[in-house]
Design a protein around this motif. Structure first.
Motif, mmCIF file in Angstrom:
data_model
loop_
_atom_site.group_PDB
_atom_site.id
_atom_site.type_symbol
_atom_site.label_atom_id
_atom_site.label_comp_id
_atom_site.label_asym_id
_atom_site.label_seq_id
_atom_site.Cartn_x
_atom_site.Cartn_y
_atom_site.Cartn_z
ATOM 1 N N PHE A 83 0.852 -1.178 0.000
ATOM 2 C CA PHE A 83 0.000 0.000 0.000
ATOM 3 C C PHE A 83 0.897 1.241 0.000
ATOM 4 O O PHE A 83 1.959 1.256 0.630
ATOM 5 N N GLY A 97 -3.112 -2.932 6.082
ATOM 6 C CA GLY A 97 -4.251 -2.259 5.475
ATOM 7 C C GLY A 97 -5.382 -1.982 6.443
ATOM 8 O O GLY A 97 -6.542 -1.904 6.031
ATOM 9 N N LEU A 115 -3.986 6.917 2.656
ATOM 10 C CA LEU A 115 -3.879 6.014 1.510
ATOM 11 C C LEU A 115 -3.944 6.806 0.212
ATOM 12 O O LEU A 115 -4.732 7.752 0.079
ATOM 13 N N THR A 116 -3.131 6.423 -0.762
ATOM 14 C CA THR A 116 -3.105 7.123 -2.044
ATOM 15 C C THR A 116 -3.612 6.199 -3.155
ATOM 16 O O THR A 116 -3.638 4.979 -3.017
ATOM 17 N N GLY A 117 -4.021 6.811 -4.249
ATOM 18 C CA GLY A 117 -4.513 6.051 -5.391
ATOM 19 C C GLY A 117 -4.769 6.964 -6.566
ATOM 20 O O GLY A 117 -4.254 8.096 -6.625
ATOM 21 N N THR A 130 -3.804 11.481 -2.629
ATOM 22 C CA THR A 130 -4.497 10.952 -1.462
ATOM 23 C C THR A 130 -5.965 10.753 -1.803
ATOM 24 O O THR A 130 -6.595 11.612 -2.424
ATOM 25 N N LEU A 131 -6.499 9.602 -1.426
ATOM 26 C CA LEU A 131 -7.868 9.264 -1.765
ATOM 27 C C LEU A 131 -8.829 9.885 -0.755
ATOM 28 O O LEU A 131 -8.637 9.752 0.457
ATOM 29 N N PHE A 286 -14.885 -2.170 -1.286
ATOM 30 C CA PHE A 286 -13.725 -2.313 -2.164
ATOM 31 C C PHE A 286 -13.870 -3.596 -2.965
ATOM 32 O O PHE A 286 -14.326 -4.611 -2.443
ATOM 33 N N GLY A 290 -9.142 -3.106 -6.324
ATOM 34 C CA GLY A 290 -8.798 -1.891 -5.601
ATOM 35 C C GLY A 290 -9.715 -0.722 -5.842
ATOM 36 O O GLY A 290 -9.443 0.386 -5.358
ATOM 37 N N ILE A 292 -12.685 1.741 -5.184
ATOM 38 C CA ILE A 292 -13.495 2.150 -4.046
ATOM 39 C C ILE A 292 -14.902 2.420 -4.568
ATOM 40 O O ILE A 292 -15.095 3.278 -5.429
ATOM 41 N N THR A 306 -9.440 4.546 -7.152
ATOM 42 C CA THR A 306 -8.780 3.240 -7.232
ATOM 43 C C THR A 306 -7.499 3.271 -6.417
ATOM 44 O O THR A 306 -6.682 4.187 -6.562
ATOM 45 N N ILE A 307 -7.324 2.288 -5.552
ATOM 46 C CA ILE A 307 -6.135 2.201 -4.711
ATOM 47 C C ILE A 307 -4.915 1.878 -5.560
ATOM 48 O O ILE A 307 -4.959 0.986 -6.418
#
Length: 395
Positions: A83, A97, A115-117, A130-131, A286, A290, A292, A306-307
């Motif tokens: 991650f 996670g 968390l980023t994506g 960053t999500l 999820f 990945g 969201i 999306t992660i």
């Protein structure tokens, strides 16, 4: 020289004990990766050598056991990858996670790293960020298309429109009716009623009304001798309706593809439309790639982001940053970003955590070995002391 050899052995054994002890201490830490100590002899041309040193402490990045928690925001990677989190101004990587949703919609771990994506629908073509789960409602969508399929009763009696005009309030003026739902531009629900009237063999008149309006749009369904809809001979115009209340006029067509005519009685097979009321966010989920998924009160869902997963050519080169996270180094190489389930990246498991990959039984055995190693080096110092004392006592 014997004292220096024993001292180097003590120092190296102490380091080994630290590593084993750290593994044991983190045997229940989610996403933890155990480490092992590598030793190397010290040789400077002396016949007996100069002792030992710790050459490296290597981490074991093999996968830990996945354990179901039932908590929606617990995620685990079933395979390779990390991650990617933003912690302050630094990018860190982790296999833990366990996430929580902040009041402003960010997905964070226990240390506050976010968390980023990738933005929704962009995939790896975008820049990771960053999500954040938007708190806004899903807007209403007006119905613009309806898909319906019916089974028409071929044994029904034909109705002569010349002598029996259509009247929605009189069931004797049509053969079959069915109701559905349509939405205007403000998300207000309206009742859509479809009336079918057999006017001749293999020929059916179709009328559509919304909210019981006297105005109906008329079309015609024509079937061949096998009961299959003849699209070329059938006609149906778009239905227009002004709902009022400030909403835009509704205009939609109905696709009757799949409608049949057999002697089995009337039945509705499918009835779907593409409109919806406005909806408030009620939760997120999820999928294994990945994505969201936002779930809304109007029973609709949409992808919110999306992660992003990361991997490295040499994960053992990562530097431990504490809090069960690592940072890249020149030895690890640059991060390779991708999506879960693609290429070298494992799939994402929701409601699951990855336990520590430490084998507690093996570590306890290693602890005994490390302890004996430490004791053996102390014994070397003791013997060297006795030998030196014997030399001092010579007369």
């Amino acid at each position: 020289m014997g004292f220096s050899q024993a001292l180097s052995g003590l120092n190296s054994a102490a380091t080994n004990l630290d590593v084993v002890g750290n593994n044991i201490a983190n045997s229940q830490t989610v996403g933890f990766k155990g480490a092992s100590t590598q030793f190397a002899d010290v040789y400077t041309g002396a016949l007996a050598g100069q002792g030992v040193r710790v050459a490296a402490v290597l981490q074991d990045f093999s996968n830990g056991t996945l354990e179901s928690t039932g908590r929606n925001l617990d995620l685990a990677i079933n395979g390779g990858g990390f991650f990617r989190f933003q912690q302050g101004e630094e990018i860190v990587y982790s296999r833990n996670g366990q996430l929580s949703l902040t009041a402003d919609g960010y997905l964070e771990n226990a240390q506050g790293a976010r968390l980023t994506g990738f933005p929704a629908g962009v995939g790896t073509g975008g820049q990771p960020e960053t999500l954040q789960v938007p708190a806004g409602a899903m807007p209403a969508v007006a119905t613009t298309a309806v898909q319906a399929s019916f089974q028409m009763d071929a044994t029904a009696d034909a109705i002569d429109r010349g002598t029996t005009p259509f009247d929605a309030t009189d069931g004797d003026t049509y053969s079959y009716a069915n109701t559905g739902t349509a939405y205007d531009s403000l998300g207000v629900q309206h009742t859509m009623t479809t009336y079918f009237t057999k006017t001749a063999d293999n020929t059916w008149e179709v009328r559509v009304a919304v909210d019981g309006s006297a105005d109906t749009t008329t079309g015609e369904l024509v079937f061949d001798g096998n009961g299959v809809l003849d699209d070329g001979a059938s006609t149906f115009a778009n239905y227009s309706f002004t709902p009022g209340g400030g909403a835009d006029a509704m205009n939609f067509g109905i696709d009757f593809d799949g409608t049949t005519q057999f002697g089995n009685g009337f039945a509705m097979d499918t009835l779907t439309q593409n409109g919806s009321a406005a909806g408030s966010l009620v939760g997120i989920s999820f999928d294994e790639t990945g994505n969201i998924i936002g779930n809304y009160s109007n029973e609709k869902s949409q992808m919110l982001g999306t992660i992003a997963l990361a991997n490295f050519r040499n994960p053992e080169g990562l530097e431990m940053a504490g809090d069960n996270a690592w940072v890249e180094t020149g030895t690890s190489g640059q991060p390779l970003l991708g999506l879960a389930g693609e290429g070298q990246f494992g799939g994402l498991e929701s409601g699951t955590i990855e336990k520590s990959n430490v084998d507690l039984t093996s570590e306890l055995v290693d602890l005994i070995v490390a302890q004996r190693n430490y004791q053996a080096n102390t014994q070397t110092i003791k013997v060297q002391d006795e030998v030196l004392q014997s030399a001092v006592n010579l007369r």
